[in-house]
Design a protein around this motif. Structure first.
Motif, short mmCIF file in Angstrom:
data_model
loop_
_atom_site.label_atom_id
_atom_site.label_comp_id
_atom_site.label_asym_id
_atom_site.label_seq_id
_atom_site.Cartn_x
_atom_site.Cartn_y
_atom_site.Cartn_z
N LEU A 138 0.71 -1.12 0.10
CA LEU A 138 -0.10 -0.17 0.03
C LEU A 138 0.83 1.23 0.01
CD1 LEU A 138 -2.74 -0.87 2.59
CD2 LEU A 138 -2.96 -1.01 0.14
N ILE A 139 0.76 2.34 -0.98
CA ILE A 139 1.63 3.29 -1.15
C ILE A 139 0.76 4.52 -1.48
CG2 ILE A 139 3.51 4.17 -2.55
CD1 ILE A 139 3.24 0.93 -3.78
N PRO A 140 0.34 4.96 -0.10
CA PRO A 140 -0.23 6.46 -0.36
C PRO A 140 0.73 7.69 -1.03
CG PRO A 140 -0.72 5.46 1.99
CD PRO A 140 0.41 4.90 1.10
N HIS A 141 -0.06 8.45 -1.82
CA HIS A 141 0.77 9.25 -2.28
C HIS A 141 0.32 10.56 -2.11
CE1 HIS A 141 2.84 6.29 -4.88
NE2 HIS A 141 2.81 7.09 -6.17
N LEU A 142 1.21 11.75 -1.88
CA LEU A 142 1.00 13.10 -1.90
C LEU A 142 1.72 14.01 -2.84
CD1 LEU A 142 -0.89 14.89 0.13
CD2 LEU A 142 1.26 15.38 1.43
N TRP A 143 1.18 14.75 -3.65
CA TRP A 143 1.98 15.27 -4.70
C TRP A 143 1.21 16.77 -5.25
CZ3 TRP A 143 -1.72 11.48 -5.75
CH2 TRP A 143 -2.46 11.70 -6.84
N PHE A 144 2.12 17.52 -5.67
CA PHE A 144 1.50 18.83 -6.13
C PHE A 144 1.32 18.58 -7.59
CE2 PHE A 144 3.45 20.74 -2.17
CZ PHE A 144 2.39 21.53 -1.91
N ARG A 145 0.31 19.28 -8.06
CA ARG A 145 0.42 19.28 -9.62
C ARG A 145 1.29 20.27 -10.05
NH1 ARG A 145 -2.77 23.07 -12.75
NH2 ARG A 145 -3.99 23.69 -11.03
N ASN A 146 1.91 19.88 -11.17
CA ASN A 146 2.95 20.47 -11.71
C ASN A 146 2.33 21.88 -12.57
OD1 ASN A 146 4.98 21.90 -13.38
ND2 ASN A 146 6.18 19.66 -13.74
N THR A 147 2.67 22.97 -11.92
CA THR A 147 2.17 24.34 -12.26
C THR A 147 3.28 25.37 -12.45
OG1 THR A 147 1.90 25.23 -10.06
CG2 THR A 147 0.09 24.06 -10.82
N TRP A 148 4.57 24.80 -12.48
CA TRP A 148 5.78 25.57 -12.46
C TRP A 148 6.80 25.28 -13.72
CZ3 TRP A 148 4.55 21.89 -8.86
CH2 TRP A 148 5.31 20.80 -8.94
N ALA A 149 6.34 24.52 -14.54
CA ALA A 149 7.38 24.06 -15.48
C ALA A 149 7.05 24.56 -16.83
CB ALA A 149 7.43 22.55 -15.49
N TRP A 150 5.92 25.22 -17.14
CA TRP A 150 5.44 25.24 -18.32
C TRP A 150 5.91 26.63 -19.20
CZ3 TRP A 150 4.52 20.54 -19.38
CH2 TRP A 150 3.97 19.81 -18.40
N GLY A 151 6.16 27.74 -18.60
CA GLY A 151 6.33 29.10 -19.08
C GLY A 151 7.77 29.07 -19.59
N GLU A 152 8.04 30.39 -20.07
CA GLU A 152 9.56 30.63 -20.84
C GLU A 152 10.54 30.43 -19.58
OE1 GLU A 152 9.40 34.13 -22.87
OE2 GLU A 152 7.83 33.39 -24.26
N THR A 153 10.14 30.84 -18.49
CA THR A 153 11.12 30.25 -17.24
C THR A 153 10.34 29.69 -16.24
OG1 THR A 153 10.35 32.59 -16.24
CG2 THR A 153 12.38 32.65 -17.86
#
Length: 911
Positions: free
Chosen positions: A225-240
């Motif tokens: 059993l492997i409960p996950h906690l994670w953030f949606r990637n909101t930081w990697a898509w722009g020019e910087t």
């Protein structure tokens, strides 16, 4: 639905047919009812919910291919390694309102080649009948505020047969039955785990989680059993690259460990008109778990052969746990994705329980009262539904209804999509291919969603579909009317409705045409809410009406090209029901004049007339609009019969049925004599106007009566005076024509199945219709014909939304015509009035799910596991459509959206 001209009079309807929508007041006295009242207009208890998809791979939003082949661009195999741009997926996953932080459960049985983090299924090219989920999971319970939720996933104990499922279904090439997971024998000897996941909110920001895995097999078996906690990637898509949030080790407590997620210093979401962040969130778990960390970043080296942005990538836990690559996880114990790894050996017939807590606070003993909180919220859910469910429903019907509500609530999704950003790309240095602007949705750059929307299905259709959503709101209005009203208005909100008035159809092509059912849904939900509360929500009705006026104008301008009030319409959601693909432009200037399009528009007119009269109670200015829509209905109804000097009409006097007509520029035409729902849909345009009810509307009454008396050549075919009742029946057929249509409708040799109304008459089983090289033949299950998609079928199966509207029309007509109008159902003694026929059809639809005399549920056909096994037989799946002869579920297995209408039928007909 029989409704007075002034508004919805629940008591008069109950007295008329004994099964109206009247019900006790909404159960505000229960704990869940109090939470609902506190939550209205605020996040509070609704901030956290089951808003993550069960499939984000293979979707339009994640498709940045040059050719629009979404399924090929991001596959299931690639999904564990690719960071999603527009939304996350997971098993029994929950997240906050804007999907910044997510919790979900991953599993491993020690033999699978893949860590089970998301649900598997086949693409249209792989599936025997189109895309198809190949997992067994069930929505067991849920409350409107998500204070309590329960989910079940059945996880095999041996290697998952990914390759066999794909190869066998691909080889069947659209012929015969689907090859299902049960057919692989992987569940033989009950060698699987029942994994139950329960969520119970101690408070709006404090969520207790109980995971129980039961070994149903004959021997002890390993389970991770492997409960996950994670953030949606909101930081990697722009020019910087932006500033990312972080997950690290949290404080240890007595007999517990924790993870700490913190977005305090991360960049804020840019697509909201206000600042939104979560701050710190703790995930507490028992001692003994291993904390692992990585980043929610694409493994670019695996997918594209180029260096990744981070050394630690999305698929690290798969590599570490399944492959033994311990270097894949971050030894510095930090990242944007983390998990807790527990390994068990579960004895045969026994279970393991894992308790967790996701909270904004860090109590000294966080796991101490988790079990009690879960037990309390479970009891409160029972209390809430005890006040909701109708007293005359059987225990089995109540079980079905409650699981239907659960499916609706579990199928909410945080729908994130900025079409302009999707078309243009986030980074000007790496734009999408230029061809994508010509593939789909280029006219919908205004569509910008950060909303919670009701999905048809979070795996097979993890995107909103406008006409599906309209039907969802009817059962939603029983348990959460405010959410139902919100959903309807969102489709009319500026960030969804096109500036030209069109309502977006569905993600694959927003410009496609779905039937105009939103005015009906607005009126239906308003009436249900008014009956419950004793007062209508005029603000909701009025603001929807204004937007519906724009939508109506768009329909008239778009699909009535000849200006003769007969509509082309196009696709209209019935996929392959007709001879030709109605989405395609016809050659040589030919036009398909559609009975269903014209019928839908007649219904649209009457819905808007009713809404206008209701609004006119307080504002007389609406009377003229009510009159306008009455007259427009008359023009449409008359045109369906004959108007404008045409040598044909959509009504066929010889057959007593409505047909589509293919009209050529030279005036010649061809009538498609296919008896299908296309010809029944004109019955949806049905209302009763009692003269006593419009006494207070002087302008409307005066002009209505003038029009009836002075335009008889128009009104005599679709506005019928019933002298003994001093009322008018607004139907596009007279009594004789209605009787002829209904005789076909209630014939078992044509439309009436033991389980509802077939989409195509069984007559065409032995008498197929042919036109050129095309053929339409009755097929009660999946069709070999792939005119519009590979997994939909309207050539025989039963569908809930269209049958539900037939039942509504029969109720309206029955209350209008009264007991004197009777029809004999072949094979039954005596005759029945229209209300009794409506009840008959409703009961047949409910019968799809209830156990029959042999103790079996028709929905599961000959699947023995579901029919006989005590751990399967009370788990209800709500399918896309149903076998026209035996009621077995077909198509998408979790389309609780419109199939949840069974909950509304139970509510309507068991009071």
């Amino acid at each position: 639905m029989t409704i007075t001209a002034v508004g919805y009079d629940a008591q008069s309807e109950v007295q008329a047919d004994g099964n109206g929508l009247a019900r006790p007041p909404h159960p505000e006295s229960t704990a869940e009812g109090i939470r609902l009242r506190e939550t209205f207009g605020k996040l509070l208890w609704r901030r956290w919910g089951p808003y993550a998809s069960e499939r984000s791979w293979g979707t339009v939003r994640e498709d940045y291919s040059p050719n629009g082949a979404a399924w090929d661009h991001l596959s299931h195999d690639a999904s564990r390694s690719k960071a999603y741009r527009w939304g996350e997926d997971g098993i029994a996953a929950i997240c906050d309102r804007y999907q910044l932080l997510l919790f979900g459960l991953a599993l491993w049985n020690g033999e699978d080649p893949i860590l089970k983090e998301r649900l598997f299924g086949l693409t249209p090219a792989e599936g025997n009948h189109g895309e198809d989920v190949k997992e067994y999971y069930f929505y067991l319970d849920n409350t409107p505020t998500h204070s309590y939720m329960k989910y079940l996933y059945k996880y095999p104990q041996t290697r998952y047969p990914y390759e066999r499922l794909t190869e066998e279904n691909r080889n069947r090439a659209g012929k015969g039955l689907e090859f299902e997971l049960l057919d692989t024998e992987i569940f033989d000897e009950d060698r699987y785990f029942d994994v139950f996941v329960e969520y119970a909110k101690s408070s709006a920001e404090d969520i207790c989680i109980r995971v129980e895995a039961v070994n149903r097999g004959p021997e002890a078996a390993p389970l991770h059993l492997i409960p996950h906690l994670w953030f949606r990637n909101t930081w990697a898509w722009g020019e910087t690259r932006g500033v990312a949030p972080v997950i690290g080790e949290g404080p240890d407590r007595e007999q517990s460990i924790s993870l700490l997620a913190d977005d305090t210093h991360a960049d804020r979401l840019k697509n909201l008109p206000f600042e939104y962040h979560l701050g710190q969130r703790y995930l507490f778990a028992p001692d003994g778990g291993e904390r692992l960390f990585t980043d929610n970043e694409t493994n670019a080296e695996r997918l594209y052969g180029v260096p990744s942005a981070s050394r630690y990538v999305k698929d690290a836990f798969h590599r570490a746990i399944v492959k033994g690559e311990t270097e894949a996880v971050n030894s510095n114990r930090t990242g944007t994705k983390a998990c807790l790894h527990y390994a068990y050996k579960v004895p045969a017939g026994e279970s393991v329980v894992l308790l967790l807590r996701l909270s904004a606070e860090a109590p000294s003993d966080p796991l101490r009262n988790v079990e009690q909180i879960v037990k309390t919220r479970r009891a409160e859910a029972d209390e809430f539904y005890a006040t909701i469910q109708p007293p005359n429903a059987t225990d089995d019907e109540k079980l079905i209804q409650r699981q239907a509500f659960a499916g609706l609530l579990w199928s909410k999704q945080s729908y994130l999509f900025d079409v302009n950003a999707w078309l243009e790309g986030d980074n000007s240095n790496a734009p999408p291919p230029a061809s994508r602007a010509a593939i789909r949705n280029r006219h919908w750059r205004h569509l910008n969603s950060m909303r919670i929307l009701s999905m048809p299905d979070k795996w097979e259709y993890p995107w909103f579909a406008a006409w599906d959503l309209a039907f969802h709101t009817v059962p939603f209005a029983i348990i959460d009317p405010e959410f139902a009203k919100e959903q309807l208005f969102l489709m009319l909100f500026e960030q969804f409705q096109h500036p030209n008035g069109q309502i977006p159809a569905y993600e694959w092509e927003f410009s496609d045409l779905n039937p105009p059912v939103h005015a009906w849904a607005v009126w239906r939900v308003y009436a249900m809410d008014k009956a419950r509360q004793g007062k209508g929500d005029r603000e909701f009705l009025e603001k929807c009406f204004h937007k519906l006026l724009i939508n109506f104008a768009w329909w008239v301008n778009k699909v009535d090209s000849a200006g003769n009030n007969v509509f082309e319409g196009g696709f209209l959601g019935l996929d392959n029901i007709t001879v030709i693909d109605r989405s395609d432009k016809l050659p040589g200037g030919a036009v398909l004049e559609q009975s269903d399009a014209t019928g839908w528009m007649g219904m649209f007119c009457l819905n808007l007339m009713r809404i206008a009269l209701e609004l006119a109670v307080e504002s007389k200015a609406y009377e003229s609009l009510a009159l306008k829509f009455f007259e427009h209905y008359i023009y449409i109804g008359a045109a369906m019969k004959n108007m404008g000097g045409r040598s044909y009409s959509l009504w066929d006097e010889e057959d007593g049925f409505f047909y589509d007509v293919l009209r050529f520029p030279d005036g010649s035409f061809h009538k498609f004599k296919v008896r299908s729902l296309v010809g029944i849909i004109p019955l949806y345009a049905a209302e009763t106007l009692r003269l006593a009810d419009i006494d207070g509307f002087q302008e409307f009454q005066t002009n209505f009566l003038w029009f009836v008396r002075n335009r008889k050549q128009l009104t005599e075919s679709c506005c019928h005076y019933v002298e003994c009742k001093n009322q008018y029946e607004l139907t596009v057929v007279n009594e004789q024509q209605l009787r002829r249509m209904l005789e076909r409708l209630v014939s078992p040799d044509e439309f009436l199945s033991p389980f509802g109304i077939r989409s195509l008459s069984k007559f065409h089983e032995s008498h197929p219709f042919q036109f050129g090289y095309s053929e339409v033949r009755y097929d009660p299950a999946e069709s070999d014909n792939k005119i519009k998609g590979g997994n939909s079928n309207w050539r025989g199966p039963i569908w809930f939304p269209t049958t539900f509207l037939i039942i509504e029309s029969l109720r309206t007509l029955g209350a209008g015509y009264g007991d004197d109008f009777r029809i004999r159902i072949p094979g039954q003694s005596g005759e029945k009035n229209l209300l009794e026929i409506a009840r008959e059809v409703a009961n047949r639809m409910i019968r799809i799910y209830t156990r029959n005399e042999e103790g079996e549920r028709p929905v599961y056909g000959g699947t023995r596991k579901f029919q006989q096994d005590p751990h399967w037989r009370d788990l209800i799946l709500f399918y896309e459509f149903y076998h026209g002869d035996n009621g077995a579920g077909i198509g998408a297995s979790h389309q609780t959206g419109w199939s949840a209408l069974v909950a509304a039928l139970i509510d309507d007909w068991r009071r």
